[in-house]
Design an enzyme around this catalytic site. Structure first.
Site, PDB file in Angstrom:
ATOM      1  N   TYR A  56      11.361 -18.859  -8.919  1.00  0.00           N
ATOM      2  CA  TYR A  56      10.787 -18.122  -7.619  1.00  0.00           C
ATOM      3  C   TYR A  56      12.416 -17.800  -6.822  1.00  0.00           C
ATOM      4  CZ  TYR A  56       6.692 -18.884  -5.701  1.00  0.00           C
ATOM      5  OH  TYR A  56       5.264 -18.272  -5.284  1.00  0.00           O
ATOM      6  N   GLU A  58      12.523 -15.456  -3.647  1.00  0.00           N
ATOM      7  CA  GLU A  58      12.031 -14.813  -2.842  1.00  0.00           C
ATOM      8  C   GLU A  58      13.275 -14.154  -1.650  1.00  0.00           C
ATOM      9  OE1 GLU A  58       9.782 -17.631   0.128  1.00  0.00           O
ATOM     10  OE2 GLU A  58       7.943 -16.713  -0.795  1.00  0.00           O
ATOM     11  N   ASP A 202       1.348   9.469  -2.449  1.00  0.00           N
ATOM     12  CA  ASP A 202       1.079   7.781  -3.801  1.00  0.00           C
ATOM     13  C   ASP A 202       0.222   8.823  -4.983  1.00  0.00           C
ATOM     14  OD1 ASP A 202      -0.642   6.180  -5.658  1.00  0.00           O
ATOM     15  OD2 ASP A 202      -2.395   5.637  -4.071  1.00  0.00           O
ATOM     16  N   THR A 228       2.120   2.636  -8.973  1.00  0.00           N
ATOM     17  CA  THR A 228       1.940   1.999  -9.709  1.00  0.00           C
ATOM     18  C   THR A 228       2.722   1.822 -11.018  1.00  0.00           C
ATOM     19  OG1 THR A 228      -0.103   2.791 -10.977  1.00  0.00           O
ATOM     20  CG2 THR A 228      -0.677   1.444  -9.621  1.00  0.00           C
ATOM     21  N   LYS A 231       0.156   2.420 -15.483  1.00  0.00           N
ATOM     22  CA  LYS A 231      -1.061   3.855 -15.312  1.00  0.00           C
ATOM     23  C   LYS A 231       0.432   4.968 -16.520  1.00  0.00           C
ATOM     24  CE  LYS A 231      -3.723   2.758 -11.535  1.00  0.00           C
ATOM     25  NZ  LYS A 231      -4.278   3.393 -10.238  1.00  0.00           N
ATOM     26  N   ARG A 237       1.721  -3.625 -16.118  1.00  0.00           N
ATOM     27  CA  ARG A 237       1.116  -3.769 -14.426  1.00  0.00           C
ATOM     28  C   ARG A 237       2.165  -4.581 -13.660  1.00  0.00           C
ATOM     29  NH1 ARG A 237      -4.154  -3.262 -15.689  1.00  0.00           N
ATOM     30  NH2 ARG A 237      -5.125  -2.277 -13.371  1.00  0.00           N
TER      31      ARG A 237
HETATM   32  C1  LIG Z   1      -4.946   3.382  -9.639  1.00  0.00           C
HETATM   33  C2  LIG Z   1      -4.463   3.534  -7.772  1.00  0.00           C
HETATM   34  C3  LIG Z   1      -3.620   2.239  -6.751  1.00  0.00           C
HETATM   35  C4  LIG Z   1      -4.296   1.110  -6.759  1.00  0.00           C
HETATM   36  O1  LIG Z   1      -3.557   0.119  -7.928  1.00  0.00           O
HETATM   37  P1  LIG Z   1      -4.061  -1.286  -8.243  1.00  0.00           P
HETATM   38  O2  LIG Z   1      -2.561  -1.365  -9.221  1.00  0.00           O
HETATM   39  O3  LIG Z   1      -4.751  -0.857  -9.094  1.00  0.00           O
HETATM   40  O4  LIG Z   1      -4.140  -2.075  -6.956  1.00  0.00           O
HETATM   41  C5  LIG Z   1      -3.466   3.079  -5.501  1.00  0.00           C
HETATM   42  N1  LIG Z   1      -3.151   4.696  -5.526  1.00  0.00           N
HETATM   43  C6  LIG Z   1      -3.678   5.487  -6.327  1.00  0.00           C
HETATM   44  C7  LIG Z   1      -3.659   7.016  -6.103  1.00  0.00           C
HETATM   45  C8  LIG Z   1      -4.183   5.034  -7.492  1.00  0.00           C
HETATM   46  O5  LIG Z   1      -5.007   5.440  -8.256  1.00  0.00           O
END
Ligand SMILES: *Cc1c(COP(=O)(O)O)cnc(C)c1O
Length: 419
Positions: A56, A58, A202, A228, A231, A237
């Site tokens: 932990y 924080e 994003d 993220t 991807k 993750r």
């Molecule tokens: C995949 C994605 C997210 C969210 O990601 P998670 O890890 O699934 O919560 C946010 N924004 C965009 C543009 C995404 O493609």
């Protein structure tokens, strides 16, 4: 080397161990075209399965609410330093649990409930968290959604400007989950500046392409960048928020204590490993091949008579509108899944069908490129897809393709899966 005296997972819980092995087999024997998915390396998986999950911590490095942080601080600082280098940004927060919580933290940093925010609508390839009605971002904020043009399915920057001037959003999102073209970050910057909005890019889907230098980076123009890590970046993750120094305190405070408790330290370690891998010259080659493959796959389908939205792709994904073939996206996706080609059904811009039963499928090349597939393999994938989509209810065709796909996959061992 110390050795285990404890029983292994397979000994303790053969049921779960078997399911993990089954998933390994499934991922090894199928052609995975879901553009948000990938194969993380053995090193990334090892770090994210480590005992750092026990801790932990924080707070932030050197400012924790718990003792015993000597190692965890070093891990988090390493992850941050590597990501700063990879994306050329001033500040990085590696604690968001995933992409959606990262975006929620950005709202918490800059907005109050009821504020106006703006993002690309879901039917145009946007993400739920950018103001779609069923999401908390649509429920707690006054969300204005821009879209793509009907003529070429590209983001209509004139509409973005008009809507922004009319609604004066506090926060403007760019980026999406099913948009196959480059984003004009500078044009978004100009609009955000004109209306006094915080610009958030994003890059969840395209982070690996940006890191690999095959997609422009928003680092010099966006106020904040969220992503993220699992991807195209090929990490565990997780989520990250990057920003200019001036927003660092607001972002950090919004993540902790604003939204989350203890960071997932095993994930942080694994994010550091992913950054290390992405800093290698080979990652640039990978990112370029992802895009080359995506273009090759889209054009191979186009040549077989498929409608590729926007007329093609600039990135790792493409949207195929199957209206012309008269095959609903879901029917195609399910038949392809049985044939060992895994993708998702997807709405296309101005879809006449329902979101649960839309007209298209979404395809992407990050995962198959991680296995070393190149342009010649894309032609074969397109041919298999075509055979299946032409005969979605013919078991003989599907079984035949499945056999060929499994045989083909053997030549492309996947990272992170023992053979
Ligand atoms: C995949 C994605 C997210 C969210 O990601 P998670 O890890 O699934 O919560 C946010 N924004 C965009 C543009 C995404 O493609």
């Amino acid at each position: 080397m110390p050795s285990w005296k404890e029983p292994s997972l397979a000994q303790v819980d053969p049921e779960i161990a078997k399911l993990i092995e089954d998933e390994q087999r499934l991922e090894a024997r199928t052609i995975r075209l879901i553009p948000s998915e990938n194969y993380a390396s053995r090193a990334v998986i090892e770090a994210s399965g480590s005992l750092l999950a026990n801790k932990y911590s924080e707070g932030y490095a050197r400012k924790r609410y718990y003792e015993g942080q000597q190692i965890v601080d070093a891990v988090e600082e390493l992850a941050i330093a590597r990501m700063k280098q990879l994306f050329s940004v001033e500040h990085v927060n590696v604690q968001p649990y995933s992409g959606s919580p990262a975006n929620l933290a950005v709202y918490f940093a800059f907005c109050k409930p009821g504020d106006t925010i703006m993002g690309l609508g879901l039917p145009s390839g946007g993400h739920l968290t950018h103001g779609w009605s069923v999401s908390i971002s649509g429920a707690y904020f006054k969300a204005v959604q821009y879209g793509v043009r009907e003529s070429d399915q590209r983001i209509d920057m004139d509409q973005v400007r008009d809507l922004a001037k009319q609604h004066r959003p506090k926060l403007l999102w760019c980026g999406g989950s099913a948009y196959p073209r480059l984003l004009d970050f500078q044009a978004f910057r100009d609009i955000a500046t004109e209306v006094g909005a915080i610009l958030v890019a994003d890059i969840a889907h395209i982070a690996g392409l940006i890191a690999g230098g095959v997609h422009p980076s928003p680092n010099l123009v966006a106020d904040v960048i969220t992503t993220t890590t699992h991807k195209t970046l090929r990490g565990p993750r997780g989520g990250m928020i990057m920003c200019k120094k001036e927003h660092a305190a607001a972002i950090d405070k919004a993540v902790f204590p604003g939204l989350q408790g203890g960071p997932h330290n095993h994930t942080t370690a694994s994010i550091a490993v992913a950054a290390h891998e992405a800093l290698q010259p080979s990652f640039k080659v990978y990112a370029q091949q992802v895009v080359d493959n995506s273009k090759a796959l889209a054009s191979a389908l186009f040549e077989r008579g498929y409608h590729v939205t926007t007329g093609g792709t600039d990135n790792h994904l493409a949207l195929i509108d199957l209206s012309k073939q008269g095959v609903p996206g879901k029917v195609a996706a399910k038949a392809l899944d049985r044939a060992g080609i895994v993708l998702n059904y997807n709405s296309v811009p101005f879809d006449k069908r329902k979101p649960f039963d839309p007209s298209g499928v979404r395809i992407g090349t990050p995962a198959i490129t991680s296995r070393g597939m190149k342009e010649p393999e894309m032609a074969r994938v397109a041919e298999w897809m075509h055979r299946v989509i032409a005969k979605t209810d013919d078991d003989k065709t599907i079984d035949a393709v499945r056999g060929e796909v499994e045989e083909f996959c053997k030549a492309f061992p996947a990272p992170g899966i023992p053979t």
